[in-house]
Design an enzyme around this catalytic site. Structure first.
Site, PDB file in Angstrom:
ATOM      1  N   THR A 130      54.418  30.590  36.555  1.00 28.20           N
ATOM      2  CA  THR A 130      55.243  30.083  37.667  1.00 28.20           C
ATOM      3  C   THR A 130      54.782  29.201  38.677  1.00 28.20           C
ATOM      4  OG1 THR A 130      54.726  31.982  39.284  1.00 28.20           O
ATOM      5  CG2 THR A 130      56.482  32.216  37.580  1.00 28.20           C
ATOM      6  N   TYR A 148      51.295  45.645  48.298  1.00 28.25           N
ATOM      7  CA  TYR A 148      52.071  45.193  47.161  1.00 28.25           C
ATOM      8  C   TYR A 148      52.070  46.415  46.174  1.00 28.25           C
ATOM      9  CZ  TYR A 148      53.762  42.254  43.578  1.00 28.25           C
ATOM     10  OH  TYR A 148      54.637  41.789  42.439  1.00 28.25           O
ATOM     11  N   GLN A 155      45.292  46.664  40.833  1.00 28.27           N
ATOM     12  CA  GLN A 155      44.601  45.459  40.584  1.00 28.27           C
ATOM     13  C   GLN A 155      43.711  45.422  41.598  1.00 28.27           C
ATOM     14  OE1 GLN A 155      47.411  41.764  40.693  1.00 28.27           O
ATOM     15  NE2 GLN A 155      46.312  41.282  42.544  1.00 28.27           N
TER      16      GLN A 155
END
Length: 273
Positions: free
Chosen positions: A191, A156, A150
């Protein structure tokens, strides 16, 4: 659909997020299927969720836990075992894209690994004796970042890559105990946390429209309910011969040809004509 989850003790981490989060959506779906959710999460919101479930006549338990702390994880898993005497399923759902990139400190990078990877290992380690007894199964919630990268989120990405590796390793390691292990991989899902993040950007609506255009199927984000439905299928005996698999619920984000994106816009234009 009756998935045969009635009275199954399902240990689920990260299920005390805001209403509409992936974890909270899975929690409600487990309750609707008659399972017994046992939540491990740091947010005290979990106490309210459990009280609401009990008001509906549904057994549930919340163990408030900082999953970066090994001692708290062991204590909480043992608390669940002491209460129910068994664990039938583990859903490792914790995940925070914390932006610990190459400019992060060593401590920040390690904290990201503790939260997003090491917690998975520790929860399974302490639950394993009961999973062996029940011939249960494990579902790890993964991310497309493990496969696509990313930028700006080394911690992460490394953690989620490790989650996929552990999924295959555990599937091999535990097959002798008839324990299935799978990973469910998501990409762009709408979300409350995503909504909050998009609102921090200079042009949120324009950015969101651009993101949607990158998703081949229907040009929309994945709904938490779609992720939850797939998760419950994977932990049920309806998926009884599935192990060591990476299941993508992402509208084709990771695998489909980007040439489809132009076709999608063309189809949209035709439908609006």
């Amino acid at each position: 659909m009756n998935l045969g989850l009635t009275d199954k003790v399902v240990l689920i981490t990260g299920a005390a997020g805001h209403a509409g989060s992936i974890g909270e959506t899975m929690l409600q779906a487990l309750a609707d299927e008659g399972a017994i959710p046992a939540i491990i999460d740091r947010n005290a919101r979990g106490f309210g969720y459990v009280e609401n479930l009990k008001d509906r006549g549904i057994d549930a338990h919340f163990a408030q836990t900082d999953v970066t702390d090994p001692v708290q994880i062991e204590k909480s898993v043992n608390e669940i075992i002491d209460k129910y005497g068994r664990i039938d399923v583990v859903i490792n759902n914790v995940g925070v894209n914390d932006g610990a990139g190459l400019d992060a400190s060593y401590e920040e990078f390690m904290q990201s690994l503790k939260l997003n990877l090491v917690s998975y290992f520790l929860v399974v380690k302490h639950a394993l004796p009961k999973l062996i007894e029940s011939k249960g199964n494990i579902l790890n919630i993964g991310s497309k970042v493990a496969l696509t990268g990313q930028g700006g989120t080394s911690g992460y990405a490394a953690a989620k890559g490790g989650v996929l590796a552990l999924t295959r390793e555990w599937a091999n390691d535990l097959i002798k105990h008839e324990i299935r292990v799978n990973a469910l991989i998501i990409a762009e899902s709408w979300t409350p946390a995503y909504d909050n993040w998009i609102k921090t950007l200079p042009n949120p609506e324009e950015t969101l429209a651009g993101i949607r255009k990158t998703i081949p199927y229907q040009g929309r984000m994945t709904r938490p309910e779609e992720i939850s439905d797939s998760a419950l299928f994977l932990i049920s005996e309806r998926s009884g011969h599935t192990t060591g698999q990476y299941v993508f619920v992402d509208g084709g984000y990771v695998h489909l040809d980007r040439a489809l994106l132009g076709q999608q816009e063309e189809a949209q234009s035709i439908s609006e004509a």
